[in-house]
Design an enzyme around this catalytic site. Structure first.
Site, PDB file in Angstrom:
ATOM      1  N   ASP A   1     -29.375  17.865 -58.694  1.00 55.23           N
ATOM      2  CA  ASP A   1     -28.672  17.669 -57.500  1.00 55.23           C
ATOM      3  C   ASP A   1     -29.746  16.804 -56.603  1.00 55.23           C
ATOM      4  O   ASP A   1     -31.020  16.955 -56.859  1.00 55.23           O
ATOM      5  CB  ASP A   1     -28.846  19.248 -56.780  1.00 55.23           C
ATOM      6  CG  ASP A   1     -27.974  19.255 -55.652  1.00 55.23           C
ATOM      7  OD1 ASP A   1     -27.054  19.743 -55.506  1.00 55.23           O
ATOM      8  OD2 ASP A   1     -28.509  18.666 -54.369  1.00 55.23           O
ATOM      9  N   ILE A   2     -29.253  15.740 -55.811  1.00 60.70           N
ATOM     10  CA  ILE A   2     -30.176  14.940 -55.076  1.00 60.70           C
ATOM     11  C   ILE A   2     -30.902  15.766 -53.880  1.00 60.70           C
ATOM     12  O   ILE A   2     -31.877  15.362 -53.464  1.00 60.70           O
ATOM     13  CB  ILE A   2     -29.256  14.023 -54.337  1.00 60.70           C
ATOM     14  CG1 ILE A   2     -29.873  12.683 -54.158  1.00 60.70           C
ATOM     15  CG2 ILE A   2     -28.415  14.532 -53.112  1.00 60.70           C
ATOM     16  CD1 ILE A   2     -28.928  11.453 -53.982  1.00 60.70           C
TER      17      ILE A   2
ATOM     18  N   ASN B   1     -19.464  27.088 -55.120  1.00 60.51           N
ATOM     19  CA  ASN B   1     -18.977  27.205 -53.504  1.00 60.51           C
ATOM     20  C   ASN B   1     -17.858  26.634 -53.632  1.00 60.51           C
ATOM     21  O   ASN B   1     -17.293  25.850 -54.160  1.00 60.51           O
ATOM     22  CB  ASN B   1     -20.028  26.434 -52.741  1.00 60.51           C
ATOM     23  CG  ASN B   1     -21.560  26.936 -52.926  1.00 60.51           C
ATOM     24  OD1 ASN B   1     -21.779  28.103 -52.919  1.00 60.51           O
ATOM     25  ND2 ASN B   1     -22.528  26.046 -52.481  1.00 60.51           N
TER      26      ASN B   1
ATOM     27  N   GLY C   1     -19.181  27.118 -48.417  1.00 66.27           N
ATOM     28  CA  GLY C   1     -20.244  26.202 -48.207  1.00 66.27           C
ATOM     29  C   GLY C   1     -20.170  24.871 -49.229  1.00 66.27           C
ATOM     30  O   GLY C   1     -21.088  24.248 -49.223  1.00 66.27           O
ATOM     31  N   GLN C   2     -18.987  24.837 -49.811  1.00 68.19           N
ATOM     32  CA  GLN C   2     -18.473  23.580 -50.533  1.00 68.19           C
ATOM     33  C   GLN C   2     -18.602  22.161 -49.744  1.00 68.19           C
ATOM     34  O   GLN C   2     -17.685  22.269 -48.562  1.00 68.19           O
ATOM     35  CB  GLN C   2     -17.170  23.798 -51.279  1.00 68.19           C
ATOM     36  CG  GLN C   2     -16.841  22.607 -52.268  1.00 68.19           C
ATOM     37  CD  GLN C   2     -15.587  22.824 -52.750  1.00 68.19           C
ATOM     38  OE1 GLN C   2     -14.686  23.885 -52.382  1.00 68.19           O
ATOM     39  NE2 GLN C   2     -15.293  21.981 -53.715  1.00 68.19           N
TER      40      GLN C   2
ATOM     41  N   HIS D   1     -17.663  22.159 -58.923  1.00 69.32           N
ATOM     42  CA  HIS D   1     -19.151  21.895 -59.666  1.00 69.32           C
ATOM     43  C   HIS D   1     -19.553  23.232 -59.693  1.00 69.32           C
ATOM     44  O   HIS D   1     -19.556  24.192 -58.864  1.00 69.32           O
ATOM     45  CB  HIS D   1     -19.804  20.999 -59.053  1.00 69.32           C
ATOM     46  CG  HIS D   1     -20.190  21.307 -57.515  1.00 69.32           C
ATOM     47  ND1 HIS D   1     -19.223  20.660 -56.638  1.00 69.32           N
ATOM     48  CD2 HIS D   1     -20.882  21.887 -56.835  1.00 69.32           C
ATOM     49  CE1 HIS D   1     -19.494  21.109 -55.352  1.00 69.32           C
ATOM     50  NE2 HIS D   1     -20.583  21.538 -55.355  1.00 69.32           N
TER      51      HIS D   1
ATOM     52  N   HIS E   1     -23.190  25.145 -59.757  1.00 70.65           N
ATOM     53  CA  HIS E   1     -24.816  24.935 -59.632  1.00 70.65           C
ATOM     54  C   HIS E   1     -25.413  25.836 -60.573  1.00 70.65           C
ATOM     55  O   HIS E   1     -25.259  26.742 -60.742  1.00 70.65           O
ATOM     56  CB  HIS E   1     -25.119  25.290 -58.054  1.00 70.65           C
ATOM     57  CG  HIS E   1     -24.625  24.694 -56.876  1.00 70.65           C
ATOM     58  ND1 HIS E   1     -25.413  23.689 -56.153  1.00 70.65           N
ATOM     59  CD2 HIS E   1     -23.217  24.835 -56.379  1.00 70.65           C
ATOM     60  CE1 HIS E   1     -24.487  23.072 -55.344  1.00 70.65           C
ATOM     61  NE2 HIS E   1     -23.225  23.967 -55.271  1.00 70.65           N
TER      62      HIS E   1
HETATM   63  P1  5GP Z   1     -21.704  22.132 -52.564  1.00 69.94           P
HETATM   64  O1  5GP Z   1     -22.283  22.170 -51.184  1.00 69.94           O
HETATM   65  O2  5GP Z   1     -20.383  21.430 -52.290  1.00 69.94           O
HETATM   66  O3  5GP Z   1     -21.468  23.464 -53.291  1.00 69.94           O
HETATM   67  O4  5GP Z   1     -22.479  21.110 -53.488  1.00 69.94           O
HETATM   68  C1  5GP Z   1     -22.649  19.913 -53.246  1.00 69.94           C
HETATM   69  C2  5GP Z   1     -24.062  19.611 -54.013  1.00 69.94           C
HETATM   70  O5  5GP Z   1     -23.956  18.095 -54.290  1.00 69.94           O
HETATM   71  C3  5GP Z   1     -25.227  19.785 -52.931  1.00 69.94           C
HETATM   72  O6  5GP Z   1     -26.013  20.587 -53.191  1.00 69.94           O
HETATM   73  C4  5GP Z   1     -25.778  18.313 -52.587  1.00 69.94           C
HETATM   74  O7  5GP Z   1     -27.098  18.236 -52.579  1.00 69.94           O
HETATM   75  C5  5GP Z   1     -25.195  17.678 -54.003  1.00 69.94           C
HETATM   76  N1  5GP Z   1     -25.188  16.081 -53.886  1.00 69.94           N
HETATM   77  C6  5GP Z   1     -24.263  15.415 -52.922  1.00 69.94           C
HETATM   78  N2  5GP Z   1     -24.307  14.422 -52.903  1.00 69.94           N
HETATM   79  C7  5GP Z   1     -24.928  13.872 -53.986  1.00 69.94           C
HETATM   80  C8  5GP Z   1     -25.169  12.652 -54.682  1.00 69.94           C
HETATM   81  O8  5GP Z   1     -25.115  11.606 -54.324  1.00 69.94           O
HETATM   82  N3  5GP Z   1     -25.900  12.753 -55.862  1.00 69.94           N
HETATM   83  C9  5GP Z   1     -26.327  14.197 -56.667  1.00 69.94           C
HETATM   84  N4  5GP Z   1     -27.220  14.321 -57.557  1.00 69.94           N
HETATM   85  N5  5GP Z   1     -26.127  15.265 -55.858  1.00 69.94           N
HETATM   86  C10 5GP Z   1     -25.427  15.126 -54.471  1.00 69.94           C
END
Ligand code: 5GP
Ligand code: ZN
Length: 116
Positions: A32-33, A89, A95-96, A102, A104
């Site tokens: 994760d970034i 999520n 919180g998506q 995906h 986590h």
């Molecule tokens: P969500 O909030 O949808 O459950 O998770 C999305 C995740 O993707 C977040 O934890 C966010 O930090 C990660 N993310 C968003 N953009 C990027 C990216 O460009 N590269 C990577 N490696 N992770 C990302």
């Protein structure tokens, strides 16, 4: 969001760089970034599925494989012994923020419950 401009589809196609920890035929995993724990990896299907709510019965095996891969990566990366958390999520209240399904994997510290 169509697969052509979906961020995670673009990562899966290699158009956007990511720190990959797994590259398979149907699934990939990358760090994760913006890690929320010392260990934070995302497992995604190569197929564009918007969210868990958009998955269909035919995706059952793929979803199972994603969870098994998460367990395999956690073990390989050394967080399985102390424990880790897998999270999907879904939607606004879930919180998506990226609308490509995906999983986590979070580990490397004690995680609070319930989540905020
Ligand atoms: P969500 O909030 O949808 O459950 O998770 C999305 C995740 O993707 C977040 O934890 C966010 O930090 C990660 N993310 C968003 N953009 C990027 C990216 O460009 N590269 C990577 N490696 N992770 C990302
Ligand atoms: Zn996508």
């Amino acid at each position: 969001m169509s697969p052509s401009d979906c961020l995670f589809c673009r990562i899966a196609r290699g158009e956007i760089p990511a720190d990959l920890v797994h590259e398979g035929e149907r699934l990939i995993a990358f760090r994760d970034i913006s890690p929320q724990a010392p260990f934070h990896v995302l497992v995604i299907p190569r197929e564009h599925i918007q969210s868990l709510g958009d998955a269909e019965v035919g995706h059952g095996a793929l979803l199972g494989e994603a969870l098994l891969l998460a367990a395999e990566i956690a073990a390989r990366e050394g967080v399985a012994e102390e424990g880790y958390r897998t999270v999907v999520n879904t939607g606004k209240d879930g919180g998506q923020t990226v609308h490509h399904l995906h999983v986590h994997i979070l580990g490397g510290r004690s995680l609070g419950w319930p989540p905020g």
